[in-house]
Design an enzyme around this catalytic site. Structure first.
Site, PDB file in Angstrom:
ATOM      1  N   TYR A 114      24.383  -1.014 -33.075  1.00  0.00           N
ATOM      2  CA  TYR A 114      23.259  -0.728 -33.965  1.00  0.00           C
ATOM      3  C   TYR A 114      23.426  -1.555 -35.236  1.00  0.00           C
ATOM      4  O   TYR A 114      23.914  -2.684 -35.175  1.00  0.00           O
ATOM      5  CB  TYR A 114      23.193   0.785 -34.223  1.00  0.00           C
ATOM      6  N   LYS A 169      10.625   8.474  -8.072  1.00  0.00           N
ATOM      7  CA  LYS A 169      10.469   7.039  -7.848  1.00  0.00           C
ATOM      8  C   LYS A 169      11.492   6.266  -8.680  1.00  0.00           C
ATOM      9  O   LYS A 169      12.122   5.316  -8.190  1.00  0.00           O
ATOM     10  CB  LYS A 169       9.040   6.639  -8.240  1.00  0.00           C
ATOM     11  N   ASP A 237       1.135   2.106  -3.636  1.00  0.00           N
ATOM     12  CA  ASP A 237       0.332   2.809  -2.627  1.00  0.00           C
ATOM     13  C   ASP A 237      -0.466   1.830  -1.778  1.00  0.00           C
ATOM     14  O   ASP A 237      -0.761   2.106  -0.611  1.00  0.00           O
ATOM     15  CB  ASP A 237      -0.625   3.790  -3.312  1.00  0.00           C
ATOM     16  N   GLY A 271      -9.515   2.925   1.801  1.00  0.00           N
ATOM     17  CA  GLY A 271      -9.150   3.115   0.405  1.00  0.00           C
ATOM     18  C   GLY A 271      -8.093   2.117  -0.018  1.00  0.00           C
ATOM     19  O   GLY A 271      -8.020   1.001   0.500  1.00  0.00           O
ATOM     20  N   ALA A 272      -7.245   2.534  -0.957  1.00  0.00           N
ATOM     21  CA  ALA A 272      -6.233   1.631  -1.515  1.00  0.00           C
ATOM     22  C   ALA A 272      -5.305   1.103  -0.435  1.00  0.00           C
ATOM     23  O   ALA A 272      -5.109  -0.108  -0.285  1.00  0.00           O
ATOM     24  CB  ALA A 272      -5.439   2.355  -2.606  1.00  0.00           C
ATOM     25  N   ASN A 363      -0.665  12.279   5.814  1.00  0.00           N
ATOM     26  CA  ASN A 363       0.421  13.225   5.549  1.00  0.00           C
ATOM     27  C   ASN A 363      -0.127  14.478   4.873  1.00  0.00           C
ATOM     28  O   ASN A 363      -1.001  14.384   4.021  1.00  0.00           O
ATOM     29  CB  ASN A 363       1.479  12.570   4.632  1.00  0.00           C
ATOM     30  N   ASN A 393       7.333   4.045   2.157  1.00  0.00           N
ATOM     31  CA  ASN A 393       7.316   2.979   1.151  1.00  0.00           C
ATOM     32  C   ASN A 393       8.673   2.701   0.535  1.00  0.00           C
ATOM     33  O   ASN A 393       8.900   1.601   0.009  1.00  0.00           O
ATOM     34  CB  ASN A 393       6.351   3.339   0.021  1.00  0.00           C
TER      35      ASN A 393
END
Length: 476
Positions: A114, A169, A237, A271-272, A363, A393
């Site tokens: 510091y 995550k 995703d 979708g995505a 899911n 994933n």
């Protein structure tokens, strides 16, 4: 489908039983007869007349766990004490923490870590901003950003309720790739505000992982951030799912002996995830695809198409088929579902080509019962951990970001995603490959390093002087 006992719903019951006799064996029998699974019996205290035991067992869901407790309570001589949900216990106080790399043992350490010593480092970065990667945590940091609008299969539950997922995550980033990831749950679902916030915090990170942001906003948010930032932006995703699906498809095609350029693919879900899967399939050489969403098969003559669906219509369904999903399956080689549960049955799968491949990834309940699909398909994969071939994933995002960070890449490209898919598929050797093993375990020692190296090479990076993986992650 009947849910099976799972560690996700495991409980530990502290109870007392009479010493001696057959009460303990009656306990285990009671749990098993109620459909549970006893995984541990630990004696925590013993006396001449009573034993205190912690019974750990797996249930199918929360209601089932309550029935298991009542089954144990009904055994003569049993006194139930405390019941603990093991998953909730693991989340108490959160799952991640920050720790310093260097100890602060004395005034000398304090003066360098510091003030006043840190000021010299600040001035060095001010003179040469690129040194921020070398002299700060930036080079190894990823922001995990969500607005809580599409969390798992739970829907729009908001930023606070999304935090446990983002913490998980971050923990996976650290465990599998040695990356310091930070959950950022934003209390806004306005695309302009999300883009503005992420741009403002970007200087402290080397990559942005967008997570659980609903479509179609996720497309706009990712596109704008990729255009405006000088660090890679990756919506897991979309692209993480696409990479694992393509890797699994590569290996499934090895099992059935078909060429990717000659198959017909039917995709349920636009979708995505569905859109990203489609784009990567086309990049990999798939030439014949039909996509369906909740309103039916997508084709150029369908009214009311959004810009995203218009793109799909113009790049798929060359025959302009306008029927329903079940009709589209007839004669198809591959079905990929990222949509809704129980929309197909075994009879629908039976209309597909010989040696069909079915990826039913909704899911927790897939588009078709895996057992029914297995009666007619050669290879079946789901998103569930209680069936073979789980499309997960976590097989991808740690290695992808490790490669991006090591290459100091400013972007993510579809060529990098294709390289990641090929690398992941290559982990499964010819000797290991079979219909029930087309994707490796997330704990396979080569998964994350091989994906990382492939992405780093595709990004034009060089191997760092010291590989950045955790000490317990074997090098290739």
């Amino acid at each position: 489908m009947t849910a099976l006992p799972s560690v996700s719903y495991s409980i530990t019951v502290r109870l007392e039983v009479p010493a001696g006799g057959s009460t303990v064996s009656k306990l285990t029998t009671a749990v098993e007869q109620a459909g549970g699974l006893v995984t541990a019996l630990d004696v925590t205290a013993s006396g001449h007349e009573r034993l205190r035991i912690d019974v750990t067992c797996a249930a199918a869901d929360t209601e089932h766990a309550g029935r298991l407790v009542e089954a144990m309570r009904a055994v003569p001589g049993v006194e139930i004490g405390r019941v603990s949900d093991r998953t909730f216990l693991m989340h108490l106080g959160g799952k991640i923490s920050m720790e310093a790399k260097h100890p602060i043992r004395n005034r000398d350490d304090l003066s360098m870590i510091y003030t006043p010593g840190v000021a010299r480092v600040c001035l060095a970065i001010a003179a040469n901003p690129d040194d921020a990667r070398r002299l700060t945590i930036k080079r190894n940091s990823v922001a995990v950003v969500t607005d809580g609008s599409a969390v798992l299969g739970l829907g729009n539950i908001g930023p606070k309720a999304a935090l446990p997922v983002m913490e998980g995550k971050a923990a996976l980033f650290k465990r599998f790739a040695g990356i310091d990831a930070w959950p950022l749950c934003l209390d806004t679902q306005d695309p302009d505000e999300i883009v503005s916030i992420v741009k403002a915090i970007a200087p402290g990170f080397a990559g942005i992982n967008l997570e659980d942001i609903s479509a179609p906003r996720c497309f706009e948010i990712e596109a704008r951030l990729r255009e405006e930032l000088d660090i890679p932006v990756f919506h897991d995703d979309q692209h993480g799912t696409a990479v694992v699906v393509l890797a699994a498809l590569f290996n499934a095609l090895r099992v059935v002996g078909k060429d990717i350029s000659e198959i017909r693919v039917v995709l349920s879900g636009a979708g995505a995830a569905g859109t990203a899967i489609l784009k990567l399939l086309l990049k990999a050489g798939v030439k014949d695809t039909i996509v369906a969403d909740i309103a039916g098969v997508i084709h150029t003559e369908r009214e009311g198409l959004s810009p995203e669906l218009r793109w799909i219509a113009e790049n798929t369904n060359a025959a302009k088929y306008s029927g329903d999903l079940k009709g589209a399956l007839s004669g198809a080689d591959v079905f990929i579902g990222v949509s809704a549960p129980n929309i197909l049955n075994g009879a629908d799968i039976a209309t597909m080509n010989k040696d069909a491949i079915v990826f039913a990834l909704a899911n927790p309940d897939p588009e078709v019962d895996p057992a029914a699909a297995h009666e007619h398909a050669a290879v079946v994969a789901t998103g569930r951990s209680d069936f073979p071939n789980q499309i997960n994933n976590v097989l991808v995002f740690p290695g992808v970001f490790r490669g991006l960070l090591d290459a100091q890449s400013s972007k993510v490209s579809i060529d990098m995603e294709l390289a990641a898919a090929k690398a992941l598929a290559s982990v499964v050797t010819d000797d290991e490959l079979n219909a029930d093993y087309i994707v490796p375990s997330v704990f396979h020692p080569e998964v994350h390093t091989r994906v990382a190296h492939a992405v780093r090479d595709a990004a034009g990076g060089k191997a760092p002087a010291h590989e950045s993986f955790p000490d317990d992650a074997p090098a290739l």
